[in-house]
Scaffold this motif. Structure first.
Motif, PDB file in Angstrom:
ATOM      1  N   ALA A 198       0.849  -1.190   0.000  1.00  0.00           N
ATOM      2  CA  ALA A 198       0.000   0.000   0.000  1.00  0.00           C
ATOM      3  C   ALA A 198       0.887   1.244   0.000  1.00  0.00           C
ATOM      4  N   LEU A 199       0.648   2.116  -0.947  1.00  0.00           N
ATOM      5  CA  LEU A 199       1.450   3.332  -1.078  1.00  0.00           C
ATOM      6  C   LEU A 199       0.936   4.406  -0.126  1.00  0.00           C
ATOM      7  N   ARG A 249       6.847   6.312   0.141  1.00  0.00           N
ATOM      8  CA  ARG A 249       6.314   5.849   1.426  1.00  0.00           C
ATOM      9  C   ARG A 249       5.466   4.607   1.189  1.00  0.00           C
ATOM     10  N   ILE A 250       5.793   3.542   1.910  1.00  0.00           N
ATOM     11  CA  ILE A 250       5.013   2.306   1.895  1.00  0.00           C
ATOM     12  C   ILE A 250       4.237   2.286   3.207  1.00  0.00           C
ATOM     13  N   ALA A 251       2.920   2.373   3.118  1.00  0.00           N
ATOM     14  CA  ALA A 251       2.087   2.524   4.317  1.00  0.00           C
ATOM     15  C   ALA A 251       1.618   1.203   4.903  1.00  0.00           C
ATOM     16  N   GLY A 252       1.558   0.165   4.082  1.00  0.00           N
ATOM     17  CA  GLY A 252       1.036  -1.105   4.579  1.00  0.00           C
ATOM     18  C   GLY A 252       1.066  -2.177   3.513  1.00  0.00           C
ATOM     19  N   GLY A 302      -8.400  -6.851   2.547  1.00  0.00           N
ATOM     20  CA  GLY A 302      -7.827  -6.383   3.802  1.00  0.00           C
ATOM     21  C   GLY A 302      -6.639  -5.483   3.577  1.00  0.00           C
ATOM     22  N   ARG A 303      -6.383  -4.663   4.591  1.00  0.00           N
ATOM     23  CA  ARG A 303      -5.211  -3.761   4.586  1.00  0.00           C
ATOM     24  C   ARG A 303      -4.619  -3.765   5.987  1.00  0.00           C
ATOM     25  N   TRP A 304      -3.296  -3.925   6.042  1.00  0.00           N
ATOM     26  CA  TRP A 304      -2.580  -3.947   7.312  1.00  0.00           C
ATOM     27  C   TRP A 304      -1.522  -2.851   7.245  1.00  0.00           C
ATOM     28  N   SER A 305      -1.648  -1.856   8.112  1.00  0.00           N
ATOM     29  CA  SER A 305      -0.729  -0.722   8.124  1.00  0.00           C
ATOM     30  C   SER A 305       0.521  -1.057   8.908  1.00  0.00           C
ATOM     31  N   PHE A 306       1.660  -0.564   8.427  1.00  0.00           N
ATOM     32  CA  PHE A 306       2.909  -0.715   9.168  1.00  0.00           C
ATOM     33  C   PHE A 306       2.842   0.139  10.425  1.00  0.00           C
ATOM     34  N   ARG A 307       3.563  -0.288  11.446  1.00  0.00           N
ATOM     35  CA  ARG A 307       3.587   0.449  12.707  1.00  0.00           C
ATOM     36  C   ARG A 307       4.787   1.387  12.725  1.00  0.00           C
ATOM     37  N   GLY A 308       4.642   2.462  13.455  1.00  0.00           N
ATOM     38  CA  GLY A 308       5.778   3.357  13.625  1.00  0.00           C
ATOM     39  C   GLY A 308       5.816   4.479  12.651  1.00  0.00           C
TER      40      GLY A 308
END
Length: 167
Positions: free
Chosen positions: A10-11, A143-146, A161-167
């Motif tokens: 996910a961009l 930026r890679i968001a997830g 589904g979408r899983w966002s990166f943490r931090g």
């Protein structure tokens, strides 16, 4: 393969908006049924949906991968932005190991991360666009968001589904 699962990176919103505008400007409109995307896997078996969700959630529990829009790619009948990311490559290797034996030939071979902005166009038009874009191209961070999971519906995709990166 209808019903196959597609995994994308996910961009980030700003980068997505810019890349999607590039795609809308250059992709033949009658063929542009998808928004800009960075495919990591083209066709996981539909039976892997639950497991794929767990694997992507696990991978997204980390900080976002660093990535760069590093250049342009000639696709013959299209043009794409070439993406470089050791971090994203490591995530892809981890997911590939999880689904070893279930990957298609396309997903088993080497990965060339990219975001396509023109495809299925006349080769001369693709070559002209590539030349124009290369003349002013400057590498830039991406930026890679997830991570996202989609189902292929014979053309369009359904996001599962979408899983966002943490931090």
């Amino acid at each position: 393969m209808s019903g196959a699962l597609i995994v994308t990176a996910a961009l980030g919103a700003e980068d997505f908006a810019w890349l999607d505008a590039q795609r809308r400007a250059h992709f033949p409109p009658e063929r542009n049924i998808l928004a800009a995307h960075l495919t990591m896997f083209h066709a996981l078996p539909p039976s892997c949906e639950a497991e794929a969700g767990r694997v992507l959630a696990r991978e997204a529990a980390a900080p976002p991968p660093r990535a760069t829009i590093a250049g342009l790619m000639n696709l013959g009948r299209g043009v794409a932005y070439r993406i470089v990311s050791d971090d994203l490559e490591a995530i892809r290797r981890s997911v590939a190991e999880q689904f070893h034996g279930l990957l298609t030939a396309q997903d088993s071979q080497g990965w060339r991360p990219h975001v396509t902005i023109m495809n299925k166009a006349e080769p001369a038009a693709a070559k002209a666009l590539l030349r124009d874009l290369e003349a002013e191209f400057q590498p830039r961070p991406l930026r890679i968001a997830g991570l996202e999971l989609h189902r292929y519906l014979g053309g369009p995709w359904q996001r599962l589904g979408r899983w966002s990166f943490r931090g």
